[in-house]
Design a protein around this motif. Structure first.
Motif, PDB file in Angstrom:
ATOM      1  N   ALA A 110      76.375  40.369  37.918  1.00 22.92           N
ATOM      2  CA  ALA A 110      76.670  41.312  39.002  1.00 22.92           C
ATOM      3  C   ALA A 110      76.279  40.812  40.456  1.00 22.92           C
ATOM      4  O   ALA A 110      75.126  40.165  40.451  1.00 22.92           O
ATOM      5  CB  ALA A 110      75.957  42.627  38.673  1.00 22.92           C
ATOM      6  N   PHE A 111      76.968  41.210  41.406  1.00 22.53           N
ATOM      7  CA  PHE A 111      76.781  40.611  42.680  1.00 22.53           C
ATOM      8  C   PHE A 111      77.139  41.479  43.778  1.00 22.53           C
ATOM      9  O   PHE A 111      77.856  42.506  43.587  1.00 22.53           O
ATOM     10  CB  PHE A 111      77.241  39.081  42.639  1.00 22.53           C
ATOM     11  N   SER A 112      76.622  40.885  44.843  1.00 22.98           N
ATOM     12  CA  SER A 112      77.136  41.724  46.221  1.00 22.98           C
ATOM     13  C   SER A 112      76.938  40.553  47.431  1.00 22.98           C
ATOM     14  O   SER A 112      76.612  39.566  47.044  1.00 22.98           O
ATOM     15  CB  SER A 112      76.152  43.049  46.529  1.00 22.98           C
ATOM     16  N   PHE A 126      71.777  47.190  45.946  1.00 24.62           N
ATOM     17  CA  PHE A 126      72.231  46.436  44.967  1.00 24.62           C
ATOM     18  C   PHE A 126      71.338  46.265  43.574  1.00 24.62           C
ATOM     19  O   PHE A 126      71.761  46.447  42.527  1.00 24.62           O
ATOM     20  CB  PHE A 126      72.249  44.991  45.494  1.00 24.62           C
ATOM     21  N   LYS A 127      70.005  46.373  44.171  1.00 29.48           N
ATOM     22  CA  LYS A 127      69.037  46.529  42.982  1.00 29.48           C
ATOM     23  C   LYS A 127      69.196  47.845  42.057  1.00 29.48           C
ATOM     24  O   LYS A 127      69.183  47.903  40.854  1.00 29.48           O
ATOM     25  CB  LYS A 127      67.565  46.736  43.443  1.00 29.48           C
ATOM     26  N   MET A 187      73.001  38.206  34.786  1.00 33.30           N
ATOM     27  CA  MET A 187      72.789  37.418  35.983  1.00 33.30           C
ATOM     28  C   MET A 187      73.102  38.287  37.300  1.00 33.30           C
ATOM     29  O   MET A 187      73.920  39.029  37.249  1.00 33.30           O
ATOM     30  CB  MET A 187      73.318  36.128  36.380  1.00 33.30           C
ATOM     31  N   ARG A 188      71.938  38.284  38.317  1.00 36.27           N
ATOM     32  CA  ARG A 188      72.413  38.962  39.632  1.00 36.27           C
ATOM     33  C   ARG A 188      72.281  37.773  40.896  1.00 36.27           C
ATOM     34  O   ARG A 188      71.544  36.935  40.577  1.00 36.27           O
ATOM     35  CB  ARG A 188      71.516  40.131  39.860  1.00 36.27           C
ATOM     36  N   ALA A 226      64.700  38.041  47.205  1.00 38.24           N
ATOM     37  CA  ALA A 226      65.945  38.796  46.731  1.00 38.24           C
ATOM     38  C   ALA A 226      66.876  37.814  46.076  1.00 38.24           C
ATOM     39  O   ALA A 226      68.218  38.048  46.088  1.00 38.24           O
ATOM     40  CB  ALA A 226      66.686  39.559  47.715  1.00 38.24           C
ATOM     41  N   GLN A 227      66.117  36.628  45.602  1.00 38.60           N
ATOM     42  CA  GLN A 227      67.285  35.590  44.893  1.00 38.60           C
ATOM     43  C   GLN A 227      67.641  35.825  43.552  1.00 38.60           C
ATOM     44  O   GLN A 227      68.479  35.253  43.244  1.00 38.60           O
ATOM     45  CB  GLN A 227      66.364  34.249  45.214  1.00 38.60           C
ATOM     46  N   PHE A 228      67.005  37.044  42.965  1.00 35.55           N
ATOM     47  CA  PHE A 228      67.157  37.208  41.606  1.00 35.55           C
ATOM     48  C   PHE A 228      67.643  36.174  40.419  1.00 35.55           C
ATOM     49  O   PHE A 228      66.584  35.144  40.776  1.00 35.55           O
ATOM     50  CB  PHE A 228      68.671  38.246  41.649  1.00 35.55           C
ATOM     51  N   GLU A 229      68.565  35.901  39.842  1.00 41.81           N
ATOM     52  CA  GLU A 229      68.876  34.960  39.100  1.00 41.81           C
ATOM     53  C   GLU A 229      69.597  33.952  39.586  1.00 41.81           C
ATOM     54  O   GLU A 229      69.623  32.464  39.076  1.00 41.81           O
ATOM     55  CB  GLU A 229      69.390  35.509  37.740  1.00 41.81           C
ATOM     56  N   MET A 230      70.317  34.032  40.659  1.00 41.42           N
ATOM     57  CA  MET A 230      71.083  33.103  41.207  1.00 41.42           C
ATOM     58  C   MET A 230      71.501  33.362  42.808  1.00 41.42           C
ATOM     59  O   MET A 230      71.556  34.420  43.096  1.00 41.42           O
ATOM     60  CB  MET A 230      72.605  32.957  40.623  1.00 41.42           C
TER      61      MET A 230
END
Length: 369
Positions: free
Chosen positions: A162-164, A185-186, A201-202, A216-220
């Motif tokens: 999921a991404f933005s 987004f979270k 992944m986000r 806010a790097q999340f998983e990628m």
């Protein structure tokens, strides 16, 4: 750097490696890295750049359209490739080349489910795009239930991310807006994960986001312009190395008398005797007319040569009155010493535009120092 006899875009892969390593140093070791290679890798050479990023250890690539992803697959690129703006008419080619679509609307989700079912796919990887304020593409918070229900009712697809996209990650004056985007987004991605029962992944950070919002790097993370040597902020630009140098040569030198004109529409009229040089590069090569009439300039023998009059389709004329030069000498449009950002700023635009505008007819030359 070798001297060329024609208009050439010289690509420095060591500079690309430097930029990649710099950006990697700003994230956690476990965070995945997606390299954006859309638009011919920001006007450079998509296959060359993609192969280098694959060699360097990038985890993902991203393109804008399916046709770009197909070119990469035909060149032997094996990395997962996210297609940021897929169109339903290209879904068959997308699946045939195992490209991964950004699903950004109810319509696109339904159409892709139909295509995946028709091709008997199971757990085909897709990426859900959320709109958090850019207002370009993406689902809203109200769509989360729909996404989860459609996905869980079908075995054809599997949400892998999921991404933005941050709208103003380089602008400190918009920090509150960016933080609101991250919070939104979270919330949406957490709700989606709760409903799915697993955790895709986000990813949300672009180049400036990597620098300014590492929390806010999340998983990628995703980087485009930074890989090519531009950071949208002066202090970041100092850490990066432009990978592309656009150079050409002097085809002919003219003596222009007072009251003579140069180029189409007599857009330049001299009030004194000057010397002009004609270069084989024009708006068909990516140097738009907005750079004419003295706004844009090239560098010849380390001196500034402003563009005279209107940019022609295949040529520009520059003022070399105070430059010791001769026919065949090299002219630099942009490169490490005079960045594309500086060149673009003269016409009130940005590096992205001049870089991606460089025509495919311009020769590409890859160097390794």
């Amino acid at each position: 750097m070798s001297k060329v006899g024609e208009t050439t875009l010289v690509l420095d892969l060591e500079a690309l490696e430097h930029n990649y390593n710099y950006l990697r140093s700003k994230i956690k070791p476990e965070t995945k890295f997606l390299g954006v290679v859309k638009a011919f890798a920001y006007g450079s050479d998509m296959v060359t750049i993609a192969k280098k990023l694959e060699q360097l250890g990038a985890d993902y690539l991203a393109v804008a359209y399916v046709s770009e992803g197909v070119l990469l697959r035909e060149a032997g690129i094996q990395l997962p490739i996210l297609v940021l703006h897929p169109l339903a008419s290209n879904f068959d080619d997308l699946i045939a080349n195992h490209l991964e679509p950004s699903i950004y609307s109810k319509n696109i989700l339904e159409q892709f489910l139909e295509a995946a079912k028709a091709q008997k796919q199971t757990d085909y990887p897709v990426h859900i795009k959320f709109n958090t304020g850019l207002n370009r593409l993406g689902f809203s918070e109200a769509d989360v239930n729909f996404i989860a229900e459609e996905t869980m009712h079908s075995k054809c697809i599997k949400i892998v991310s999921a991404f933005s996209h941050l709208a103003a990650s380089e602008d400190k004056n918009e920090r509150d807006f960016s933080l609101n985007q991250i919070g939104s987004f979270k919330k949406m991605s957490n709700t989606l994960m709760d409903k799915l029962g697993y955790a895709p992944m986000r990813h949300m950070l672009n180049t400036s986001g990597i620098i300014n919002y590492p929390e806010a790097q999340f998983e990628m993370v995703r980087s485009g312009i930074g890989l090519y040597g531009y950071g949208n902020q002066a202090h970041v630009d100092k850490e990066l190395q432009p990978i592309a140098t656009l150079k050409t040569i002097i085809s002919q030198i003219h003596q222009i008398d007072a009251n003579e004109s140069v180029g189409y529409n007599r857009a330049f009229k001299s009030d004194q005797a000057i010397k002009s040089a004609t270069l084989p590069i024009g708006h068909a090569d990516g140097i738009g007319r907005q750079y004419g009439k003295g706004k844009g300039f090239v560098t010849i023998n380390n001196k500034k040569a402003p563009i005279l009059g209107n940019v022609c389709m295949d040529m520009i004329m520059v003022d070399v009155t105070k430059i010791d030069c001769k026919e065949g000498d090299e002219a630099i449009v942009f490169g490490p010493q005079k960045s594309a950002e500086n060149f673009a700023a003269a016409a009130n635009t940005i590096s992205y535009e001049i870089l991606t505008a460089i025509s495919q007819r311009v020769k590409r030359e890859v160097i390794k120092k």
